[in-house]
Design a protein around this motif. Structure first.
Motif, PDB file in Angstrom:
ATOM      1  N   VAL A 156      -6.978  -6.344   1.410  1.00  0.00           N
ATOM      2  CA  VAL A 156      -6.968  -4.907   1.151  1.00  0.00           C
ATOM      3  C   VAL A 156      -8.201  -4.572   0.329  1.00  0.00           C
ATOM      4  CG1 VAL A 156      -5.717  -2.977   0.130  1.00  0.00           C
ATOM      5  CG2 VAL A 156      -4.447  -4.873   1.164  1.00  0.00           C
ATOM      6  N   ALA A 210     -10.014  -1.586  -1.789  1.00  0.00           N
ATOM      7  CA  ALA A 210      -9.651  -0.330  -2.434  1.00  0.00           C
ATOM      8  C   ALA A 210     -10.720   0.057  -3.444  1.00  0.00           C
ATOM      9  CB  ALA A 210      -8.292  -0.450  -3.111  1.00  0.00           C
ATOM     10  N   VAL A 241      -6.924   3.049  -1.227  1.00  0.00           N
ATOM     11  CA  VAL A 241      -7.151   1.991  -0.240  1.00  0.00           C
ATOM     12  C   VAL A 241      -8.103   2.502   0.834  1.00  0.00           C
ATOM     13  CG1 VAL A 241      -6.057   0.588   1.547  1.00  0.00           C
ATOM     14  CG2 VAL A 241      -4.954   0.861  -0.689  1.00  0.00           C
ATOM     15  N   VAL A 249       0.860  -1.184   0.000  1.00  0.00           N
ATOM     16  CA  VAL A 249       0.000   0.000   0.000  1.00  0.00           C
ATOM     17  C   VAL A 249       0.896   1.234   0.000  1.00  0.00           C
ATOM     18  CG1 VAL A 249      -1.813   1.258   1.210  1.00  0.00           C
ATOM     19  CG2 VAL A 249      -1.787  -1.248   1.250  1.00  0.00           C
TER      20      VAL A 249
END
Length: 422
Positions: A141, A143, A129, A14
Motif C-alpha cells: 500500500v 500512501a 492511500v 484501507v
C-alpha cells in the motif's frame, strides 16, 4: 525530499468506516488482534478529516432484534415504522421485538479508535492511500501522510474498504441506479414529528418519470428530526434540487412554517446488479460496499457488512485468505435485479410499487426480506404482492439480456467515493 516511512503488517486495512471499523472491532475484542492463537499485526489507514477521499459524517440505519453487538453506538431507535403513499394513506407497523435504529458515523468511528487505542496489535494511521498492489511477498500500500511524506505498508493481506467505482459502461442485461439523497437535521418551533415512528418512505413528493422519490423522516423528538429527500434514478441530482424538495416537503406536506437546520447529510449510493467481486488481486481483497454489501433494491449495507466481517475474521483465525463472501442470497439478488430493471425501464412506478408492498406484506416480513433474513415462504409473499404482469415482462427482458437504458456521462462519476449504504 519528503521522508519515506515503511511499515510491515499481517493485514493492511484501507478505510476505517462502517466496514473497516466493524472489522477492527471484531479483531480486537479481547484486547488484542489475533489470527487464531497467533497475535496479528494490523495497520489501518484512514484519510484525514476534510480530505476529499474521506466521507463526511453521516447516519447508518439498520434493524433487527435486541442484543445487537453495536448496541452501545445506537443514537436513536424506533419500535414502529411508517410508509405513506402519494394520497396520504399510511401503513403504520410495530416491529416488536425488533427495532429500527440509527448509528452516527462520527460516534462509531470514535468508539473504534478508542477500542483500538486500548488494544495491542493495531496501528491506526492518518494517510491518503494512492495505490494498492500485489507484491512478491503479499501486497503493498502506497500512501501520503498529512505532512507530505510517503508511507509504504507491506502486508500479507490487504483489505480495501473504500467505496466502489461503478463501470462507465453498464454490461448488457445489468442495471445501475443511483440512490441520491440530501437530508437536514431540523428543529421546529412546534411539535411536528411522531418520535415513536421512523417514516421509511413518504411518497407525497413529486415523482420522477422513472425510479422513485420519497421523504425519509427519523425523529429524535416531537420537535427535531433528520428529514431526507431521496431519489432512485439513473443520475444524481444537484444539492439545490434536493434542498428545494426538502423545503417544499416541510412546508406543504408537514405544514411547518419555519425551522432551524442543525446539520446536513448527503450521499450517492449505487444500486446495481453489476457484480462487485471481493478479490482485487492475489493478496488484495475488497470489503463492504466495494464487495457487494449494498443491497441492490434498497441501498442498505450495514447489516450485510457485519456478515462479511464475521466471515473475514473467521478466515483470518483459520489462517486462510480473507475473502469476503457475497452477503446476500442469490434468490434475493435475482429478485433485486428484476426490481431495479422494472424501476429503470419505467415498467412500474416506484412510489406505487413500494407503497403497495408495504400495504400488502407485514412490515416485519418485508424488512426481513430487505435484510436478507427472510424464508422462502416470506419471499413468495413479497413476490405475490408485486404487480405480476409488469414483473414478468421485466423478467423476460432480463432473460433476453436487453440493454439497460443509457446513462448520461455524469452518472457514474457522481457515484464515485460515496459512503457504503445507509
Amino acid at each position: 525530499m519528503a521522508a519515506v516511512e515503511e511499515l510491515r503488517a499481517d493485514v493492511a486495512l484501507v478505510g476505517v468506516g462502517a466496514a473497516g471499523g466493524s472489522l477492527l472491532r471484531q479483531l480486537v475484542r479481547g484486547g488484542r488482534a489475533r489470527a487464531g492463537d497467533r497475535p496479528l499485526q494490523v495497520v489501518a489507514l484512514e484519510p484525514p478529516a476534510g480530505a476529499g477521499q474521506r466521507s463526511p459524517e453521516r447516519s447508518w440505519c439498520t434493524w433487527g432484534p435486541p442484543g445487537w453487538r453495536h448496541d452501545a453506538d445506537v443514537a436513536l431507535r424506533w419500535s414502529r415504522v411508517r410508509v405513506v403513499d402519494a394520497a396520504g394513506g399510511a401503513v403504520d407497523a410495530r416491529l416488536d421485538p425488533e427495532e429500527y435504529r440509527l448509528v452516527r458515523s462520527g460516534d462509531f468511528e470514535a468508539a473504534v479508535a478508542a477500542e483500538c487505542a486500548a488494544a495491542q496489535g493495531v496501528e491506526l494511521r492518518t494517510a491518503v492511500v494512492e495505490a494498492v498492489q500485489d507484491s512478491p511477498a503479499g501486497a503493498l500500500v502506497r500512501a501520503r501522510t498529512p505532512g507530505g511524506g510517503e508511507l509504504l505498508v507491506r502486508a500479507r493481506w490487504v483489505l480495501d474498504s473504500r467505496p466502489p467505482v461503478l463501470p462507465e459502461h453498464v454490461p448488457a442485461g445489468r442495471t445501475v441506479l443511483l440512490q441520491h439523497f440530501r437530508g437536514w437535521r431540523v428543529r421546529c418551533p412546534g411539535p411536528v414529528f411522531d418520535p415513536g415512528a421512523a417514516t421509511l418512505m413518504d411518497f407525497r413528493v413529486p415523482q420522477p418519470a422513472r425510479g422513485a422519490a420519497f421523504a425519509y423522516v427519523l425523529p429524535a423528538s416531537a420537535h427535531e428530526a433528520l428529514v431526507e429527500h431521496t431519489v432512485f434514478s439513473a443520475d444524481a441530482w444537484p444539492a439545490a434540487a434536493h434542498e428545494e424538495a426538502l423545503g417544499r416537503y416541510l412546508r406543504e406536506v408537514l405544514g411547518v412554517d419555519g425551522w432551524e437546520v442543525l446539520g446536513a447529510e448527503a450521499g450517492v449510493i449505487p444500486m446495481t446488479d453489476v457484480p462487485l467481486p471481493a478479490r482485487a488481486g492475489a493478496s488484495v481483497f475488497r470489503l463492504g460496499a466495494a464487495a457487494g454489501a449494498v443491497r441492490p433494491s434498497t441501498g442498505y449495507a450495514f447489516a450485510a457488512v457485519q456478515r462479511q466481517v464475521d466471515a473475514v475474521v473467521a478466515a483470518l483465525a483459520a489462517g486462510e485468505e480473507p475473502l469476503a463472501p457475497l452477503p446476500h442470497r442469490r434468490r434475493h439478488l435475482a429478485m433485486d435485479a428484476v426490481l431495479l430493471r422494472a424501476l429503470d425501464s419505467g415498467a412500474v412506478a416506484g412510489g406505487e410499487l413500494f407503497a403497495r408492498l408495504f400495504a400488502r406484506v407485514p412490515a416485519p416480513v418485508l424488512l426481513r426480506f430487505l435484510d436478507g433474513r427472510s424464508s422462502v415462504a416470506e419471499d413468495l409473499a413479497v413476490m405475490a404482492a408485486a404487480p405480476r404482469v409488469a414483473m414478468l415482462r421485466t423478467v423476460g427482458a432480463l432473460l433476453l439480456r436487453a440493454p439497460a437504458r443509457r446513462r448520461s456521462a455524469a452518472g457514474p462519476g457522481d457515484a464515485r467515493g460515496v459512503p457504503p449504504g445507509r
